[in-house]
Design an enzyme around this catalytic site. Structure first.
Site: not given
Length: 354
Positions: A56, A175-176, A178, A200, A202-203
């Site tokens: 990545s 996706a976290s 937390r 990063v 992609t998001r």
């Protein structure tokens, strides 16, 4: 743009940069650019150090940072072909359609790299420390951490300047667990789109396309990618306690490779190594997985002591348990703080919490 076999080796001689850019279409649209360096394959001598990494843009940026620090500390490594980057496709990179917890957890970002290290296909491995399981494979050690980047999370949104100003019912992608649990605990009117995975770029593309209203990303990654122009605001530690080892880069080698251990000792940042050890001791005590929201952060205060803050939460954010420790900034003391904090939260949470 890396295709073919799962492991690709590149010598650093005459780089040719291929850029994939999502240029801003108008004001308020995020730039999700990605630059991946590829190199002409020219015959060179056998590399002194082969650095293993995921492919990545962020993973490569961390590998290049490691390469540059090695060359700075050991000028002989600047010779052509002395350092090579070996890109390894991990299971976590291949399967993006499912939550990490459903396909095996964080070790999916390190398993193939560990195997390449043990098979002597690479000499050292560069990892984001928050992706590294608390148990290392036999014969692998992690003696080096580079200086830690900013540990905070960044809020990224096209329409609102902060989390508190997001309209009720707004969807935040992450996706976290937390981030999800802390977000819903403080802002229960918001909604969370889970499995908002991908790099990063992609998001940010998904954000531009309106899949979500906002997202949260590690500020450290955006800084390493020189993409901080996308940050709308930065969340304080009190608002969003970071993941264990967030912002830290770890470098692993084989336990019998004295040559590599010597190279890595010249790069190690001891303050970071001790903070990561404290946080990982906490995580290990909790036997933390991708199914449990866990956060922890150790830092040196103005008096030189260690301050450790930690929490566990229910995934829906309904219950958050926090704790705090203070003590000497020394390895044994800090590991003990992490273990003690983990034991306390295990006791307070009770048998059904995890």
């Amino acid at each position: 743009n890396f295709t073919g076999s799962s492991i690709l080796s590149h010598g650093f001689s005459a780089p040719r940069v291929n850029s994939v850019a999502f240029a801003p279409r108008s004001r308020g649209v995020f730039a999700a650019r990605a630059s991946v360096a590829t190199e002409e394959q020219t015959p060179t001598k056998t590399a002194v150090i082969r650095i293993g990494t995921r492919g990545s843009p962020l993973a490569l940026a961390q590998a290049y940072e490691t390469r540059d620090k090695l060359i700075h500390s050991h000028p002989e490594l600047a010779e052509e072909g002395a350092i090579q980057i070996v890109i390894i496709k991990t299971t976590g990179d291949k399967i993006l359609s499912q939550p990490l917890a459903d396909i095996g957890g964080k070790g999916l970002f390190t398993k193939e790299i560990d195997e390449a290290l043990l098979d002597s296909e690479i000499d050292i491995a560069v990892h984001s420390m928050k992706d590294v399981p608390t148990y290392l494979p036999d014969r692998i050690i992690l003696p080096c951490n580079l200086p830690r980047e900013d540990v905070r999370d960044a809020f990224i949104c096209l329409t609102s300047p902060s989390l508190v100003e997001l309209p009720e019912g707004s969807i935040v992608g992450t996706a976290s667990l937390r981030r999800k649990s802390q977000l819903l605990n403080r802002y229960p009117s918001l909604k969370v789109l889970e499995n908002f995975r991908g790099n990063v770029q992609t998001r940010l593309r998904k954000l531009n396309e309106g899949v979500v209203r906002a997202t949260l990303l590690a500020l450290a990654g955006l800084k390493r990618l020189n993409m901080t122009e996308n940050v709308t605001s930065v969340l304080s530690i009190d608002d969003m306690l970071p993941a264990v080892a967030q912002g830290a880069i770890g470098i692993a080698c084989r336990n019998d490779d004295e040559k590599m251990a010597k190279y890595l000792s010249s790069l190690n940042h001891e303050d970071t190594r001790l903070a990561v050890a404290c946080e990982r001791a906490f995580l290990e005590k909790l036997e933390g997985s991708c199914r449990t929201p866990i956060a922890g952060y150790a830092q040196r205060d103005a008096d030189g002591n260690c301050i450790f803050k930690a929490l566990v939460a229910s995934p829906d954010g309904a219950k958050v348990l926090e704790t705090y420790r203070e003590g000497p900034y020394a390895y044994d003391d800090m590991v003990k703080m992490g273990v003690d904090a983990g034991e306390e939260l295990l006791s307070r949470a009770g048998p059904g919490f995890f």
